[in-house]
Write a protein that holds these residues in place. Structure first.
Motif, PDB file in Angstrom:
ATOM      1  N   ASP A  82       0.818  -1.206   0.000  1.00 21.84           N
ATOM      2  CA  ASP A  82       0.000   0.000   0.000  1.00 21.84           C
ATOM      3  C   ASP A  82       0.856   1.263   0.000  1.00 21.84           C
ATOM      4  OD1 ASP A  82      -2.288  -1.523   0.010  1.00 21.84           O
ATOM      5  OD2 ASP A  82      -2.662  -1.303   2.161  1.00 21.84           O
ATOM      6  N   ARG A  83       2.017   1.197   0.661  1.00 23.60           N
ATOM      7  CA  ARG A  83       2.859   2.383   0.828  1.00 23.60           C
ATOM      8  C   ARG A  83       4.050   2.402  -0.127  1.00 23.60           C
ATOM      9  NH1 ARG A  83       4.349   1.361   6.703  1.00 23.60           N
ATOM     10  NH2 ARG A  83       6.001   2.809   6.133  1.00 23.60           N
ATOM     11  N   ASN A  84       4.121   1.413  -1.021  1.00 19.85           N
ATOM     12  CA  ASN A  84       5.225   1.314  -1.975  1.00 19.85           C
ATOM     13  C   ASN A  84       6.578   1.180  -1.280  1.00 19.85           C
ATOM     14  OD1 ASN A  84       5.934   1.121  -4.745  1.00 19.85           O
ATOM     15  ND2 ASN A  84       6.719   3.218  -4.712  1.00 19.85           N
ATOM     16  N   VAL A  85       6.604   0.505  -0.126  1.00 19.07           N
ATOM     17  CA  VAL A  85       7.856   0.189   0.558  1.00 19.07           C
ATOM     18  C   VAL A  85       8.494  -1.011  -0.152  1.00 19.07           C
ATOM     19  CG1 VAL A  85       8.878  -0.618   2.730  1.00 19.07           C
ATOM     20  CG2 VAL A  85       7.025   1.076   2.763  1.00 19.07           C
ATOM     21  N   PRO A  86       9.786  -0.977  -0.452  1.00 17.71           N
ATOM     22  CA  PRO A  86      10.403  -2.109  -1.148  1.00 17.71           C
ATOM     23  C   PRO A  86      10.232  -3.435  -0.406  1.00 17.71           C
ATOM     24  CG  PRO A  86      11.835  -0.211  -1.248  1.00 17.71           C
ATOM     25  CD  PRO A  86      10.711   0.160  -0.321  1.00 17.71           C
ATOM     26  N   VAL A  87       9.914  -4.461  -1.165  1.00 14.09           N
ATOM     27  CA  VAL A  87       9.676  -5.808  -0.638  1.00 14.09           C
ATOM     28  C   VAL A  87      10.511  -6.793  -1.440  1.00 14.09           C
ATOM     29  CG1 VAL A  87       7.972  -7.673  -0.450  1.00 14.09           C
ATOM     30  CG2 VAL A  87       7.311  -5.329   0.139  1.00 14.09           C
ATOM     31  N   PHE A  88      11.073  -7.780  -0.744  1.00 14.74           N
ATOM     32  CA  PHE A  88      11.664  -8.921  -1.431  1.00 14.74           C
ATOM     33  C   PHE A  88      11.201 -10.173  -0.699  1.00 14.74           C
ATOM     34  CE2 PHE A  88      14.551 -11.769  -3.471  1.00 14.74           C
ATOM     35  CZ  PHE A  88      14.875 -11.151  -4.668  1.00 14.74           C
ATOM     36  N   GLY A  89      10.446 -11.030  -1.408  1.00 10.33           N
ATOM     37  CA  GLY A  89       9.941 -12.271  -0.834  1.00 10.33           C
ATOM     38  C   GLY A  89      10.659 -13.463  -1.435  1.00 10.33           C
ATOM     39  N   ILE A  90      11.131 -14.354  -0.569  1.00  8.89           N
ATOM     40  CA  ILE A  90      11.913 -15.520  -0.982  1.00  8.89           C
ATOM     41  C   ILE A  90      11.157 -16.797  -0.647  1.00  8.89           C
ATOM     42  CG2 ILE A  90      14.022 -16.842  -0.505  1.00  8.89           C
ATOM     43  CD1 ILE A  90      15.451 -14.148  -0.075  1.00  8.89           C
ATOM     44  N   CYS A  91      10.926 -17.643  -1.630  1.00 10.23           N
ATOM     45  CA  CYS A  91      10.250 -18.934  -1.477  1.00 10.23           C
ATOM     46  C   CYS A  91       8.878 -18.699  -0.832  1.00 10.23           C
ATOM     47  CB  CYS A  91      11.131 -19.905  -0.696  1.00 10.23           C
ATOM     48  SG  CYS A  91      10.620 -21.642  -0.868  1.00 10.23           S
ATOM     49  N   LEU A  92       8.669 -19.068   0.424  1.00  7.57           N
ATOM     50  CA  LEU A  92       7.414 -18.759   1.098  1.00  7.57           C
ATOM     51  C   LEU A  92       7.098 -17.271   0.988  1.00  7.57           C
ATOM     52  CD1 LEU A  92       5.027 -19.114   3.075  1.00  7.57           C
ATOM     53  CD2 LEU A  92       6.696 -19.033   4.943  1.00  7.57           C
ATOM     54  N   GLY A  93       8.114 -16.425   1.165  1.00 10.48           N
ATOM     55  CA  GLY A  93       7.892 -14.993   1.064  1.00 10.48           C
ATOM     56  C   GLY A  93       7.431 -14.560  -0.315  1.00 10.48           C
TER      57      GLY A  93
END
Length: 237
Positions: A82-93
């Motif tokens: 919602d806030r455009n904060v950087p995200v990096f999701g790995i496997c489950l993430g």
């Protein structure tokens, strides 16, 4: 004095820490703060960090009965989007990012993948801030039986593999998900449950041999991605 640039890292299993990515992000000027849901550490109700990284684990993104901290992780993921904060999701993430953004994940879907695996970068990768210019056929470590079966609407599809189509994608301008494990090297394989590998007819010794052979080319690729992500975090602060 300006405060440090930080990424909140959610760890979901005892052997599922940030590993090499912690060092690479620090090299890029981003300090990681790890919170371990698997040992009952409380996750914040509000994301106050400059980035969110969600690591892997042997759960589905909504496996709340076995992993009761996952609703809090999903809430943080939603806030970041919602806030455009950087995200990096790995496997489950990565699966969680897909699901929270409107995609779909299925349990024990398709063929499982373990160890060093060849990926193929797709056309959208050429314009992506993290994946542009990488080798077109990099290898990466895999350890999954569940899989994303539908990407969120509007997601950029960045990489695939022979057994699993949705290996990397981007949601919006600052959220990336990957099915593979760019943070680990061959030394993690001896810690994987041997019984689980045997169930799928996988030889841990062969996995380790191949990973050792291919890691010298793979590690610089994923270090570059980590450094680019760190730069994105710093720029968006």
């Amino acid at each position: 004095m300006e405060s440090a640039v930080t990424a909140l890292v959610v760890q979901n299993t005892p052997y599922g820490g940030p590993e090499r990515w912690g060092d690479w992000l620090a090299e890029g000027g981003v300090r990681v703060e790890v919170v371990r849901g698997d040992v009952g550490e409380a996750l914040p109700a509000r994301l106050a960090h400059d980035a969110l990284i969600v690591l892997g684990g042997a759960y589905l993104p909504d496996d709340d009965e076995r992993a009761p901290w996952l609703p809090a992780v999903r809430a943080l993921m939603s806030q970041a989007l919602d806030r455009n904060v950087p995200v990096f999701g790995i496997c489950l993430g990565g699966q969680m990012l897909a699901q929270v953004a409107g995609g779909r994940v299925a349990a024990e879907h398709g063929e499982p993948e373990f160890g060093s695996t060849a990926l193929t970068l797709l056309p959208d990768a050429a314009q992506d801030p993290l994946f542009a210019g990488l080798p077109t056929r990099p290898t990466a470590m895999e350890n999954h039986v569940d899989a994303i079966v539908r990407l969120p609407d509007g997601a950029r599809w960045l990489a695939s593999s022979e057994r699993c189509p949705y290996q990397a994608f981007r949601v919006g301008q600052a959220a990336w998900g990957v099915q593979f494990h760019p943070e680990i090297g061959p030394d993690r394989i001896p810690h994987w449950p041997a019984g689980r590998l045997e169930r799928y007819g996988v030889d841990p010794a062969e996995l380790y041999r191949r990973a050792v052979l291919e890691d010298p080319a793979a590690a610089p690729t994923w270090r570059e991605v980590a450094l680019r992500f760190a730069a994105r975090v710093r720029d968006q602060r």
